[in-house]
Write an enzyme that holds these catalytic residues in place. Structure first.
Site, PDB file in Angstrom:
ATOM      1  N   SER A 161       0.803  -1.229   0.000  1.00  0.00           N
ATOM      2  CA  SER A 161       0.000   0.000   0.000  1.00  0.00           C
ATOM      3  C   SER A 161       0.833   1.276   0.000  1.00  0.00           C
ATOM      4  O   SER A 161       0.304   2.361  -0.258  1.00  0.00           O
ATOM      5  CB  SER A 161      -0.943   0.012   1.209  1.00  0.00           C
ATOM      6  OG  SER A 161      -0.215  -0.079   2.420  1.00  0.00           O
ATOM      7  N   THR A 203      -2.101  -6.537  -0.903  1.00  0.00           N
ATOM      8  CA  THR A 203      -2.918  -5.871   0.112  1.00  0.00           C
ATOM      9  C   THR A 203      -4.392  -6.038  -0.232  1.00  0.00           C
ATOM     10  O   THR A 203      -4.751  -6.287  -1.388  1.00  0.00           O
ATOM     11  CB  THR A 203      -2.604  -4.365   0.179  1.00  0.00           C
ATOM     12  OG1 THR A 203      -2.866  -3.768  -1.111  1.00  0.00           O
ATOM     13  CG2 THR A 203      -1.150  -4.123   0.553  1.00  0.00           C
ATOM     14  N   GLN A 224     -14.600  -7.691   3.602  1.00  0.00           N
ATOM     15  CA  GLN A 224     -13.916  -8.882   4.104  1.00  0.00           C
ATOM     16  C   GLN A 224     -13.525  -8.741   5.569  1.00  0.00           C
ATOM     17  O   GLN A 224     -13.748  -9.640   6.380  1.00  0.00           O
ATOM     18  CB  GLN A 224     -12.675  -9.144   3.250  1.00  0.00           C
ATOM     19  CG  GLN A 224     -12.965  -9.463   1.803  1.00  0.00           C
ATOM     20  CD  GLN A 224     -12.795 -10.932   1.474  1.00  0.00           C
ATOM     21  OE1 GLN A 224     -12.621 -11.761   2.346  1.00  0.00           O
ATOM     22  NE2 GLN A 224     -12.832 -11.243   0.194  1.00  0.00           N
ATOM     23  N   VAL A 225     -12.927  -7.605   5.928  1.00  0.00           N
ATOM     24  CA  VAL A 225     -12.429  -7.429   7.295  1.00  0.00           C
ATOM     25  C   VAL A 225     -13.583  -7.271   8.279  1.00  0.00           C
ATOM     26  O   VAL A 225     -13.644  -7.954   9.310  1.00  0.00           O
ATOM     27  CB  VAL A 225     -11.478  -6.224   7.389  1.00  0.00           C
ATOM     28  CG1 VAL A 225     -11.028  -6.018   8.826  1.00  0.00           C
ATOM     29  CG2 VAL A 225     -10.266  -6.432   6.491  1.00  0.00           C
ATOM     30  N   THR A 231     -13.575   0.554   6.423  1.00  0.00           N
ATOM     31  CA  THR A 231     -13.961   1.009   5.089  1.00  0.00           C
ATOM     32  C   THR A 231     -12.714   1.341   4.264  1.00  0.00           C
ATOM     33  O   THR A 231     -11.657   1.635   4.818  1.00  0.00           O
ATOM     34  CB  THR A 231     -14.822   2.277   5.170  1.00  0.00           C
ATOM     35  OG1 THR A 231     -13.992   3.365   5.617  1.00  0.00           O
ATOM     36  CG2 THR A 231     -15.977   2.101   6.139  1.00  0.00           C
ATOM     37  N   ARG A 255      -8.320   3.155   6.981  1.00  0.00           N
ATOM     38  CA  ARG A 255      -7.464   4.122   6.306  1.00  0.00           C
ATOM     39  C   ARG A 255      -7.490   5.417   7.118  1.00  0.00           C
ATOM     40  O   ARG A 255      -8.543   5.845   7.600  1.00  0.00           O
ATOM     41  CB  ARG A 255      -7.934   4.385   4.872  1.00  0.00           C
ATOM     42  CG  ARG A 255      -7.664   3.241   3.908  1.00  0.00           C
ATOM     43  CD  ARG A 255      -6.179   3.111   3.620  1.00  0.00           C
ATOM     44  NE  ARG A 255      -5.869   2.126   2.590  1.00  0.00           N
ATOM     45  CZ  ARG A 255      -5.487   0.878   2.830  1.00  0.00           C
ATOM     46  NH1 ARG A 255      -5.409   0.455   4.085  1.00  0.00           N
ATOM     47  NH2 ARG A 255      -5.188   0.053   1.835  1.00  0.00           N
ATOM     48  N   ASP A 314      -4.536   2.815  14.293  1.00  0.00           N
ATOM     49  CA  ASP A 314      -3.469   2.071  13.621  1.00  0.00           C
ATOM     50  C   ASP A 314      -3.088   2.783  12.333  1.00  0.00           C
ATOM     51  O   ASP A 314      -2.047   2.490  11.750  1.00  0.00           O
ATOM     52  CB  ASP A 314      -3.928   0.641  13.309  1.00  0.00           C
ATOM     53  CG  ASP A 314      -2.880  -0.144  12.543  1.00  0.00           C
ATOM     54  OD1 ASP A 314      -1.759  -0.301  13.073  1.00  0.00           O
ATOM     55  OD2 ASP A 314      -3.170  -0.595  11.416  1.00  0.00           O
ATOM     56  N   GLU A 365      -0.147   9.746   7.219  1.00  0.00           N
ATOM     57  CA  GLU A 365       0.990   8.831   7.394  1.00  0.00           C
ATOM     58  C   GLU A 365       1.831   8.755   6.110  1.00  0.00           C
ATOM     59  O   GLU A 365       1.284   8.863   5.005  1.00  0.00           O
ATOM     60  CB  GLU A 365       0.503   7.437   7.799  1.00  0.00           C
ATOM     61  CG  GLU A 365      -0.350   6.722   6.772  1.00  0.00           C
ATOM     62  CD  GLU A 365      -0.849   5.375   7.278  1.00  0.00           C
ATOM     63  OE1 GLU A 365      -0.545   4.378   6.601  1.00  0.00           O
ATOM     64  OE2 GLU A 365      -1.539   5.320   8.323  1.00  0.00           O
ATOM     65  N   HIS A 404       0.199   1.328  11.298  1.00  0.00           N
ATOM     66  CA  HIS A 404      -0.476   0.655  10.177  1.00  0.00           C
ATOM     67  C   HIS A 404      -0.049  -0.811  10.086  1.00  0.00           C
ATOM     68  O   HIS A 404       0.345  -1.292   9.026  1.00  0.00           O
ATOM     69  CB  HIS A 404      -0.163   1.392   8.863  1.00  0.00           C
ATOM     70  CG  HIS A 404      -1.167   1.127   7.777  1.00  0.00           C
ATOM     71  ND1 HIS A 404      -1.428   2.033   6.777  1.00  0.00           N
ATOM     72  CD2 HIS A 404      -1.965   0.063   7.517  1.00  0.00           C
ATOM     73  CE1 HIS A 404      -2.329   1.538   5.940  1.00  0.00           C
ATOM     74  NE2 HIS A 404      -2.674   0.332   6.376  1.00  0.00           N
ATOM     75  N   TYR A 428      -0.841  -7.019   9.950  1.00  0.00           N
ATOM     76  CA  TYR A 428       0.523  -7.466   9.672  1.00  0.00           C
ATOM     77  C   TYR A 428       0.888  -8.813  10.282  1.00  0.00           C
ATOM     78  O   TYR A 428       2.059  -9.096  10.499  1.00  0.00           O
ATOM     79  CB  TYR A 428       1.513  -6.400  10.156  1.00  0.00           C
ATOM     80  CG  TYR A 428       2.109  -5.589   9.020  1.00  0.00           C
ATOM     81  CD1 TYR A 428       1.350  -5.264   7.910  1.00  0.00           C
ATOM     82  CD2 TYR A 428       3.421  -5.145   9.064  1.00  0.00           C
ATOM     83  CE1 TYR A 428       1.884  -4.513   6.884  1.00  0.00           C
ATOM     84  CE2 TYR A 428       3.967  -4.398   8.033  1.00  0.00           C
ATOM     85  CZ  TYR A 428       3.192  -4.087   6.950  1.00  0.00           C
ATOM     86  OH  TYR A 428       3.727  -3.352   5.932  1.00  0.00           O
TER      87      TYR A 428
END
Length: 376
Positions: A45, A67, A127-128, A176, A209, A233, A238, A255, A259
């Site tokens: 990303s 990603t 999905q998440v 989102t 995000r 996170d 960033e 972020h 991970y």
């Protein structure tokens, strides 16, 4: 054939070297010159795929991002150039859900509440978000879902409006993508007006995000210091981070919610397998074949698990306080945000631990949560 990969993509060098010459470089600092004579580009990303980056890509035919998110890639541009594009949807869903659970479990311990007494609000049912809902179902924890796009598309799950979710949820978890256009843009979805409506006993977690939450408005909301809590996170600008915001956050991380080692292996193998299909090659990779044994691979239960057991199991796999402490210590140094991601430890998922017990231990919810179960 030249294949350019992000140097921080686990297992990529060993896999893609089966298919061609691999060149590994920092994903955030890629330039147009790096893509000269490159046939395939494998990114994360941090790489923005736009007209500037592709201006000298004279041989490029394939781009893969390891990603779930794709907002860093100009897909229309790739399509116009005849470049095949693939992503890894869902590769990080387990890690992000486990991150959220760890955050809430630790906050419950610190502030004397039970996660089982809370209602979650999940914003974004892709999905998440859907996997987090699955975990909550396993634990019989109630939740509300908000996803107007899914709702319009005919998804049969029960959805509520964003305002209703913000009013009725105790833990608000964002999942989102970042969008600025369309009927339901997510840029500053949680802005000043909505932040000021949140109660003192609510928790806001952004592992989606950064720009989904207005960070300046969040800072002002936290400065009220009425007990409202926030976990970030991801940050609006960033790798730049507003240092003044950090002391106000319950937890802050660079972020890394998704991970987990399994998630990164899934992301890499998903785009590797897609590239093999693109090339009409027979090679395929299974992420399970790449993973090492977990540091603590087995846990034995001798009695029915309870809330304390669950807390210990979750923190055994991942305790957010570890990453939070490193982040606060290192973030003021130059390049810290990316360096912490580059040097991130081999965090595992629940599935890496086998829980052994008899039928009286009530192992089914733990299995549904993702742990590997061995009944004796």
């Amino acid at each position: 054939m030249k294949i350019l990969i992000d140097e921080n993509m686990p297992y990529a060098a060993e896999l893609f070297s089966e298919l061609g010459e691999v060149i590994a470089k920092s994903g955030r600092t890629l330039t147009a010159d790096d893509l000269i004579d490159v046939d395939a580009l494998m990114i994360r990303s941090v790489t923005k795929v736009n007209s500037e980056l592709l201006s000298k890509a004279n041989k490029l035919s394939f781009v893969g991002t390891a990603t779930a998110g794709m907002d860093h890639v100009n897909q229309a541009l790739l399509k116009n150039k005849g470049v095949f594009f693939t992503a890894a949807p869902g590769c990080n869903k387990v890690g992000v859900a486990e991150y959220v659970l760890s955050c809430v479990m630790v906050l419950a311990q610190q502030h004397g509440f039970s996660i089982f007494d809370k209602t979650f609000g999940i914003i974004g049912a892709g999905q998440v978000g859907s996997y987090l809902a699955q975990c909550l179902d396993a634990l019989s924890i109630p939740y509300l879902l908000n996803d107007p796009i899914k709702e319009q598309e005919g998804d049969t799950r029960s959805f509520v409006s964003l305002d209703e979710l913000l009013e009725k949820s105790d833990v608000i978890s964002l999942h989102t993508p970042i969008t600025r256009d369309g009927n339901f843009p997510t840029h500053h979805l949680i802005g000043q007006e909505r932040l000021l409506t949140l109660r003192h006993d609510q928790i806001l977690i952004n592992a989606a995000r950064g720009p989904v939450v207005d960070n300046d408005a969040l800072k002002n909301r936290l400065l009220i210091q009425d007990g409202f809590k926030a976990v970030l996170d991801v940050f609006e600008f960033e790798p730049e981070v507003d240092i003044a915001l950090l002391p106000l956050l319950s937890f802050a991380t660079p972020h890394i919610a998704g991970y987990g080692l399994e998630g990164k292996a899934r992301g890499t193998t998903m785009i590797f397998n897609s590239f093999c299909e693109f090339l009409q090659r027979e090679e395929r990779a299974d992420p399970q074949n790449l993973l090492p044994v977990a540091p603590i691979p087995n846990v034995t239960l001798n009695q029915q698990w309870d809330h304390s057991t669950l807390h210990n199991l979750i923190q055994l796999v991942y305790d957010v306080r570890k990453d939070d402490a490193v982040f606060r210590k290192e973030i003021s140094t130059i390049g810290a945000f990316d360096n912490m991601r580059k040097d991130y430890w081999d965090r595992r998922e629940y599935s890496a631990i086998t829980i052994t017990g008899n039928k009286d231990c009530g192992l089914t919810p733990l299995k549904q949560l993702g742990f590997t179960i061995e009944e004796v």
